[in-house]
Design a protein around this motif. Structure first.
Motif, PDB file in Angstrom:
ATOM      1  N   VAL A 174       1.589  -8.362  -5.890  1.00 21.33           N
ATOM      2  CA  VAL A 174       1.537  -8.899  -4.520  1.00 21.33           C
ATOM      3  C   VAL A 174       1.159 -10.383  -4.474  1.00 21.33           C
ATOM      4  O   VAL A 174       1.506 -11.080  -3.533  1.00 21.33           O
ATOM      5  N   ASN A 209      -6.254  -9.095  -8.585  1.00 23.66           N
ATOM      6  CA  ASN A 209      -7.325  -8.974  -7.591  1.00 23.66           C
ATOM      7  C   ASN A 209      -8.340  -8.007  -8.204  1.00 23.66           C
ATOM      8  O   ASN A 209      -7.944  -6.896  -8.566  1.00 23.66           O
ATOM      9  N   THR A 243       0.831  -1.209   0.000  1.00 23.21           N
ATOM     10  CA  THR A 243       0.000   0.000   0.000  1.00 23.21           C
ATOM     11  C   THR A 243       0.864   1.258   0.000  1.00 23.21           C
ATOM     12  O   THR A 243       0.628   2.184  -0.770  1.00 23.21           O
TER      13      THR A 243
HETATM   14  N1  PMP Z   1      -2.273  -4.578  -4.031  1.00 16.58           N
HETATM   15  C1  PMP Z   1      -3.212  -5.521  -4.141  1.00 16.58           C
HETATM   16  C2  PMP Z   1      -3.655  -5.955  -5.497  1.00 16.58           C
HETATM   17  C3  PMP Z   1      -3.768  -6.087  -2.993  1.00 16.58           C
HETATM   18  O1  PMP Z   1      -4.707  -7.019  -3.104  1.00 16.58           O
HETATM   19  C4  PMP Z   1      -3.323  -5.651  -1.726  1.00 16.58           C
HETATM   20  C5  PMP Z   1      -3.875  -6.162  -0.417  1.00 16.58           C
HETATM   21  N2  PMP Z   1      -4.662  -7.167  -0.399  1.00 16.58           N
HETATM   22  C6  PMP Z   1      -2.342  -4.665  -1.660  1.00 16.58           C
HETATM   23  C7  PMP Z   1      -1.842  -4.151  -2.840  1.00 16.58           C
HETATM   24  C8  PMP Z   1      -1.850  -4.128  -0.354  1.00 16.58           C
HETATM   25  O2  PMP Z   1      -0.852  -4.913   0.184  1.00 16.58           O
HETATM   26  P1  PMP Z   1      -0.297  -4.659   1.653  1.00 16.58           P
HETATM   27  O3  PMP Z   1      -1.238  -5.330   2.590  1.00 16.58           O
HETATM   28  O4  PMP Z   1       1.069  -5.267   1.646  1.00 16.58           O
HETATM   29  O5  PMP Z   1      -0.254  -3.194   1.882  1.00 16.58           O
END
Ligand code: PMP
Ligand code: GLN
Length: 387
Positions: free
Chosen positions: A202, A172, A99
């Protein structure tokens, strides 16, 4: 106060659908198949490493760009699995989850009025960060049933005004894993129109059956124009540790670090030491991880056969999109709101991830990073829904 409290630039930002649905899940004691996080723990041995690091006095600020051992481990796995060479000193930034990597990258590289192309459904922070950075989001829809994009539509959308394209691969919420041909096409446009690619990977290790994840940075001419972001939270099932990173060429990394130094400066030290060790064990860990998630995916897909919701089989990530039968007469939000109250299953209404098409209204997103008993209970409840 008589003045408006919030800055104008945040006025169009919503509250994330993930928090909304997790709050409703708790309120209604619903089975939570909504927000994407495992409801089981990551490996014990990683926790032992973190305790060890704490006991060994690794408790003060890490270097701004990350603990050296962790950056070296990231460079090591990028080389081993993708044959990509990244200099741990000048090309890697450790961030507070993916994030923060996404936020720091976009704030560093997008100027007011720059166009940012993203495929929809998008990950919500991709759109929010574009808006925060003053960019203009442009959308290309991944259309049902196979979530492919129309190359002509993408070609028509990009121009000299395009500063960046955001890719999320594996994807996602659809579970799509981009084919080599699709990536080649995107890379060709990036070279022709000279734009950057922010590649959110990710779920890089969560692919199923014969799906192969190809990082777009490995394609000709792409290493210097790609910023690759990933997250240890997904790979090691510890989303709460919030450990991620961005890798990119030295000038891009220098820009990202200008923002990063004023957002978090550095991120938690013992966790980075533990994750450096964890990456060292990827080779023996990955087959277990994939087998575990493949079992969960198949278990949920099998269970869904006895419900009215038809799944789109995901090749990667830990999500599955299902169709809402049209006869039900509800869009995704109405259906998700009903399900969380009665019979008590939280899912994500994906219309929040679309900016152009309304195809999201016809589906729901379910997360299968859950214990078998959670998935079983969720499916049993969904079975109660009839048309
Ligand atoms: N990018 C995608 C596509 C995600 O699905 C997610 C969290 N599920 C993130 C970024 C964020 O990752 P993080 O929890 O390491 O901040
Ligand atoms: N990425 C997770 C999901 O897609 C949620 C992370 C968050 O809540 N910000 O569900």
């Amino acid at each position: 106060m008589s003045k408006q409290v919030a800055a104008g630039r945040i006025s169009s930002l919503p509250t994330t659908i993930f928090s909304t649905m997790s709050r409703l899940a708790a309120e209604h004691h619903a089975v939570n198949l909504g927000q994407g996080f495992p409801d089981f723990d990551g490996p014990d041995w990683i926790m032992e490493e973190a305790f060890g690091a704490m006991k060994a006095g690794k408790n003060q600020y890490a270097p701004m760009n990350g603990v050296r051992a962790f950056r070296r481990a990231i460079a090591g796995y990028q080389k081993k699995y993708y044959d990509l060479d990244w200099d741990p000193q000048t090309e890697i930034t450790v961030t507070a989850g993916a994030t923060e990597a996404l936020f720091s990258t976009m704030l560093a590289l997008i100027d007011e009025g720059d166009e940012v192309v993203m495929f929809e459904p998008f990950y919500d922070s991709h759109q929010a960060n574009t808006i925060l950075a003053g960019g203009i989001p442009r959308y290309v829809t991944l259309k049902k049933p196979d979530f492919r994009f129309d190359p002509d539509e993408l070609e028509r959308l990009v121009s000299e005004r395009t500063r960046m394209l955001i890719l999320n691969n594996p994807h996602n919420p659809t579970g799509k894993v981009y084919s080599r041909e699709e990536l080649d096409f995107i890379a060709g446009l990036a070279r022709r129109f000279d734009f950057l690619v922010l590649s959110d990977e990710v779920y890089e290790f969560l692919t199923y059956a014969d799906a192969v994840h190809v990082p777009i940075a490995t394609l000709p001419g792409m290493r210097e124009r790609t910023i690759t972001v990933s997250s240890m939270g997904k790979t090691f099932g510890m989303t709460g540790w919030k450990l991620g990173f961005a890798v990119a060429s030295p000038p891009l990394t220098a820009a990202i670090q200008k923002v990063h130094q004023f957002v978090t400066f550095a991120v938690n030290t013992p966790g980075q030491h533990a994750m450096a060790h964890a990456i060292g064990r990827l080779e023996s860990y990955l087959p277990e991880l994939r087998a575990l998630y493949q079992r969960k995916r198949d278990f949920l897909l099998e269970g869904l056969r006895e419900t009215i919701f038809r799944p789109h089989v995901p090749a990667g990530s830990y999500f599955v999109m299902v169709d809402i039968p049209p006869d039900i007469g509800e869009d995704d939000v109405a259906c998700a709101m009903r399900l969380v109250r009665d019979p008590g299953v939280a899912v994500i209404p994906p219309s929040a991830f679309y900016g152009a098409s309304d195809e999201g209204c016809t589906m729901l997103r379910l997360c299968f990073a859950k214990k078998e008993e959670t998935l079983k209970e969720g499916v049993e409840k969904l079975r109660c829904i009839s048309i």
